[in-house]
Design a protein around this motif. Structure first.
Motif, short mmCIF file in Angstrom:
data_model
loop_
_atom_site.label_atom_id
_atom_site.label_comp_id
_atom_site.label_asym_id
_atom_site.label_seq_id
_atom_site.Cartn_x
_atom_site.Cartn_y
_atom_site.Cartn_z
N THR A 185 -4.13 -18.50 40.06
CA THR A 185 -4.21 -18.29 41.51
C THR A 185 -5.63 -17.91 41.92
OG1 THR A 185 -1.90 -17.63 41.57
CG2 THR A 185 -3.27 -16.99 43.44
N LYS A 186 -6.27 -17.01 41.19
CA LYS A 186 -7.65 -16.63 41.50
C LYS A 186 -8.57 -17.83 41.43
CE LYS A 186 -7.45 -11.77 40.20
NZ LYS A 186 -7.90 -10.76 39.25
N GLY A 187 -8.38 -18.68 40.43
CA GLY A 187 -9.20 -19.88 40.30
C GLY A 187 -9.00 -20.84 41.46
N GLN A 188 -7.75 -21.00 41.90
CA GLN A 188 -7.47 -21.89 43.04
C GLN A 188 -8.09 -21.33 44.32
OE1 GLN A 188 -3.20 -22.07 42.70
NE2 GLN A 188 -3.31 -24.17 41.94
N ILE A 189 -7.97 -20.05 44.54
CA ILE A 189 -8.55 -19.43 45.74
C ILE A 189 -10.07 -19.59 45.74
CG2 ILE A 189 -8.96 -17.23 46.91
CD1 ILE A 189 -6.04 -16.50 46.11
N ALA A 190 -10.69 -19.38 44.59
CA ALA A 190 -12.15 -19.55 44.49
C ALA A 190 -12.53 -21.00 44.79
CB ALA A 190 -12.63 -19.13 43.11
N LEU A 191 -11.75 -21.95 44.28
CA LEU A 191 -12.02 -23.36 44.55
C LEU A 191 -11.91 -23.65 46.04
CD1 LEU A 191 -12.44 -26.33 43.69
CD2 LEU A 191 -9.96 -26.45 43.35
#
Length: 88
Positions: free
Chosen positions: A67-73
């Motif tokens: 989830t953190k990776g998707q939000i950063a993307l």
């Protein structure tokens, strides 16, 4: 599969190679044919990575990290498009 300690066999597709990025995760097949799939499966079954290593590798793909990776993307995409005047 990897979370259970079982390495995977996957075709060489964009995105999947980011997930199966280490030998303990499994094997990426550049050419997917019945004979190549069978040979790779035989090789992996003959010398599998330790289950604990495969499970440890899979732990980086937990819900929080994903989830953190998707939000950063999404933030990177929004910043890029806002500079171009696409996002208002």
């Amino acid at each position: 599969s990897m979370a259970c300690g079982t390495p995977v066999l996957v075709s060489d597709l964009t995105g999947i190679t980011d997930i199966v990025g280490a030998p303990e995760a499994g094997r990426i097949l550049a050419e997917v044919t019945p004979s190549r799939l069978a040979a790779t499966a035989r090789d992996l079954l003959a010398a599998p990575p330790p289950r604990a290593q495969t499970r440890r590798y899979a732990e980086q793909f937990d819900w929080e990290s994903t989830t953190k990776g998707q939000i950063a993307l999404f933030h990177r995409i929004l910043r890029r498009h806002s500079r171009c005047g696409i996002v208002r």
